[in-house]
Design a protein around this motif. Structure first.
Motif, PDB file in Angstrom:
ATOM      1  N   SER A  18       0.829  -1.208   0.000  1.00  0.00           N
ATOM      2  CA  SER A  18       0.000   0.000   0.000  1.00  0.00           C
ATOM      3  C   SER A  18       0.863   1.258   0.000  1.00  0.00           C
ATOM      4  O   SER A  18       0.473   2.267  -0.586  1.00  0.00           O
ATOM      5  CB  SER A  18      -0.965  -0.002   1.183  1.00  0.00           C
ATOM      6  N   VAL A  37      -4.648   2.908   4.360  1.00  0.00           N
ATOM      7  CA  VAL A  37      -4.377   1.474   4.546  1.00  0.00           C
ATOM      8  C   VAL A  37      -2.995   1.267   5.152  1.00  0.00           C
ATOM      9  O   VAL A  37      -2.819   0.473   6.088  1.00  0.00           O
ATOM     10  CB  VAL A  37      -4.519   0.713   3.209  1.00  0.00           C
ATOM     11  N   GLN A  41      -2.064  -0.445   8.796  1.00  0.00           N
ATOM     12  CA  GLN A  41      -1.143  -1.582   8.912  1.00  0.00           C
ATOM     13  C   GLN A  41      -0.034  -1.285   9.925  1.00  0.00           C
ATOM     14  O   GLN A  41       0.372  -2.164  10.689  1.00  0.00           O
ATOM     15  CB  GLN A  41      -0.533  -1.929   7.557  1.00  0.00           C
TER      16      GLN A  41
END
Length: 166
Positions: A18, A37, A41
């Motif tokens: 990402s 995203v 994470q």
């Protein structure tokens, strides 16, 4: 392979993919969503390190407030969609060589820096006390420079949007 190591590889891999999307995608809204995203994470990786405060701050401050600010600026600028650009034929070759060099760099780093033993984090890692002590003593200047940089970016976006409206 432990479950924590497998989760680290999974969420770390998603974060890297990402993050590459943030850098390589031509549309700014998709880049901002890929950044959300990536930030989620990173928050999950903080949870794997049992730094619950850092994970919470990562989600609330970065994935929440800062990304709302970024999306607001992108919408305020109202960037026109660019026509499809033809890509040179050598682009795939350059990306492949860059990827191979990146893999080689990771392997070189992994060989020269062995993995730390389980539980090698310092005491209080991720706690409010440890975070505030480091943030407001060693990293106070960096913290203030970052806040000024964000303020200048917002002012610049407003000035650009105002010029475009006039």
């Amino acid at each position: 392979m432990t479950a924590a190591f497998f989760l680290f590889l999974l969420f770390g891999g998603i974060a890297v993919v990402s993050a590459l999307t943030v850098v390589l995608h031509p549309h700014p809204v998709y880049c901002a969503l890929a950044l959300v995203v990536t930030l989620f994470q990173v928050a999950i990786l903080f949870l794997l390190l049992e730094a619950h405060l850092l994970a919470f701050l990562q989600v609330v401050i970065y994935a929440g407030a800062i990304m709302v600010l970024f999306l607001f600026v992108i919408m305020l600028l109202n960037l026109p969609r660019e026509a499809e650009v033809t890509r040179p034929a050598w682009r795939a070759t350059v990306l492949g060589v860059g990827g191979l060099l990146g893999v080689e760099l990771v392997m070189l780093f992994a060989r020269s820096h062995p993995a730390p033993a389980a539980g090698a984090l310092v005491g209080g890692f991720g706690s409010v006390n440890a975070l505030s002590r480091e943030l407001f003593s060693r990293y106070a200047f960096s913290f203030e420079v970052t806040s000024v940089l964000l303020l200048v970016a917002v002012i610049g976006a407003v000035v650009l949007a105002k010029r475009r409206i006039d």
